[in-house]
Motif scaffolding. Structure first.
Motif, PDB file in Angstrom:
ATOM      1  N   ALA A 132       0.825  -1.205   0.000  1.00 42.48           N
ATOM      2  CA  ALA A 132       0.000   0.000   0.000  1.00 42.48           C
ATOM      3  C   ALA A 132       0.865   1.263   0.000  1.00 42.48           C
ATOM      4  N   LEU A 133       1.973   1.184   0.714  1.00 41.16           N
ATOM      5  CA  LEU A 133       2.901   2.322   0.763  1.00 41.16           C
ATOM      6  C   LEU A 133       3.447   2.641  -0.633  1.00 41.16           C
TER       7      LEU A 133
ATOM      8  N   PHE B  26      -4.294  -6.114  -6.179  1.00 43.05           N
ATOM      9  CA  PHE B  26      -4.027  -7.309  -5.374  1.00 43.05           C
ATOM     10  C   PHE B  26      -3.735  -7.010  -3.909  1.00 43.05           C
ATOM     11  N   GLN B  27      -3.630  -5.720  -3.535  1.00 36.40           N
ATOM     12  CA  GLN B  27      -2.966  -5.450  -2.259  1.00 36.40           C
ATOM     13  C   GLN B  27      -3.711  -5.931  -1.017  1.00 36.40           C
ATOM     14  N   TRP B  28      -5.022  -5.994  -1.061  1.00 34.40           N
ATOM     15  CA  TRP B  28      -5.736  -6.470   0.133  1.00 34.40           C
ATOM     16  C   TRP B  28      -6.225  -7.903  -0.038  1.00 34.40           C
ATOM     17  N   LEU B  29      -5.862  -8.531  -1.140  1.00 36.87           N
ATOM     18  CA  LEU B  29      -6.220  -9.934  -1.338  1.00 36.87           C
ATOM     19  C   LEU B  29      -5.154 -10.852  -0.732  1.00 36.87           C
TER      20      LEU B  29
ATOM     21  N   VAL C 105       1.373   8.536   2.137  1.00 37.35           N
ATOM     22  CA  VAL C 105       2.649   7.829   2.265  1.00 37.35           C
ATOM     23  C   VAL C 105       3.086   7.798   3.731  1.00 37.35           C
ATOM     24  N   GLN C 106       3.025   8.958   4.374  1.00 33.77           N
ATOM     25  CA  GLN C 106       3.467   9.038   5.774  1.00 33.77           C
ATOM     26  C   GLN C 106       2.641   8.130   6.682  1.00 33.77           C
ATOM     27  N   LEU C 107       1.347   8.129   6.466  1.00 35.36           N
ATOM     28  CA  LEU C 107       0.490   7.329   7.341  1.00 35.36           C
ATOM     29  C   LEU C 107       0.759   5.830   7.183  1.00 35.36           C
ATOM     30  N   TYR C 108       0.909   5.364   5.955  1.00 35.69           N
ATOM     31  CA  TYR C 108       1.223   3.938   5.777  1.00 35.69           C
ATOM     32  C   TYR C 108       2.617   3.613   6.320  1.00 35.69           C
ATOM     33  N   LEU C 109       3.547   4.542   6.200  1.00 37.68           N
ATOM     34  CA  LEU C 109       4.895   4.272   6.721  1.00 37.68           C
ATOM     35  C   LEU C 109       4.859   4.134   8.250  1.00 37.68           C
TER      36      LEU C 109
ATOM     37  N   ALA D  11      10.492   3.162  -1.721  1.00 39.00           N
ATOM     38  CA  ALA D  11       9.312   2.392  -1.291  1.00 39.00           C
ATOM     39  C   ALA D  11       9.329   1.003  -1.918  1.00 39.00           C
ATOM     40  N   ALA D  12       9.732   0.940  -3.182  1.00 37.32           N
ATOM     41  CA  ALA D  12       9.809  -0.360  -3.864  1.00 37.32           C
ATOM     42  C   ALA D  12      10.902  -1.236  -3.237  1.00 37.32           C
TER      43      ALA D  12
END
Lengths: 118, 118, 118, 118
Positions: free
Chosen positions: A33-34, C45-48, A71-75, B38-39
């Motif tokens: 997700a990030l 695909f990210q939440w699967l 980005v910040q929140l997922y990090l 991120a990658a």
């Protein structure tokens, strides 16, 4: 107490708990997700010149601000799940970078840190 | 004064100035570098199962910590170049998310926020 | 003549010319757009779970098909701008991979090709 | 028979089977790997100007060629796992794009397809 990383981490914990979303938030999924959010941030700039990217109008900036937050929140969420102290990790990385890129040797040269010359 | 975002932003400013790297740090280029980092963070997880991603060993965690720092540092650098207050942007985004995903409606369902159903 | 890479490359050339979009299609910008599309594909695909990702329904598959096309089209466009023969590059890379990952040594082990153990 | 997509798909199938790597190649994981490779491709360009990205030297081009192949190979592998016909998907997408971006309306304007104005 006033550390924004901790406050945001706790707010994100509560947000996920209230929605029963912990089940989706494995570190693997959060890392995905990030990257997706980072790409959305990048998308704001992709057809702009570098000069244009320095002079965003208010509409563009609002979109960018939103994506920076994502980005910040997922990090923070990912780091929280792995008990990583982001601030400490940043300080450790900056020390490494100071050693890796000695100012007098790399000055003004991007080539020293491009991928294909590693 | 003790805000880690500001302290790290200033440290990154100094780091770039000493290396004459401001010339490469357009928002466009920084957004690219952020996605690349991120990658690299995501790459640590790509062949792991979700369960394995929750139980990293120390070697894996050290790599992840390093990449989390890279993402965070580029994000702070990018936000600094655009005068975006990351913490304020995060708080604004969380308020939006609370409204967008009402806890009682989305509870336990990832489908409500998957891409192809937007 | 029947090579799909060449046919699609020519169709993309014409598409861009008719819209006067060549000015935006520097290799740098096309590489950015490619990553953005790859992230959009990943987002499907990210939440699967991995198991769910193997059993997409028709709606999910339609979204994935669309994003696969976007990635492919930007890749062909980028390769075209740089005069890279994608098929030849793929064959050369596969030969390298056969040498890099000897079947008898890496069999069944993802660890041999994870990032943090390089 | 001479379709490069099919030939490469079959070669990748054999490569994975010989290494017992099918277990890691869920569509979810392959989509992650694809994004990582796209980011590596992008990394080749991140500190270059757009003009420099049009005039790569042989060393830079060799790196780019390698990364283009990596993206292509994972895309073919992912499409193969999902029984997606890449060429057909591309043709369908191009038809959509011709309708979505009428040449006489979007001519010369990147703004018509930037993210924040969607």
């Amino acid at each position: 107490m006033s550390d924004p990383f901790k406050q945001l981490r706790d707010a994100l914990d509560q947000f996920a708990t209230e929605r029963d979303w912990d089940q989706f938030h494995s570190p693997k999924n959060l890392a995905m997700a990030l990257t997706v959010e980072a790409a959305e941030l990048q998308e704001c700039f992709q057809w702009l010149t570098e000069a244009q990217s320095r002079e965003l109008d208010e509409q563009q900036l609002a979109a960018v601000r939103d994506e920076i937050a994502d980005v910040q929140l997922y990090l923070i969420r990912l780091a929280g799940k792995l008990d990583v102290d982001i601030e400490a990790a940043c300080r450790a990385k900056m020390e490494k970078n100071v050693e890796k890129y000695p100012a007098d040797q790399v000055k003004g040269s991007a080539k020293k840190y491009t991928h294909y010359q590693d």
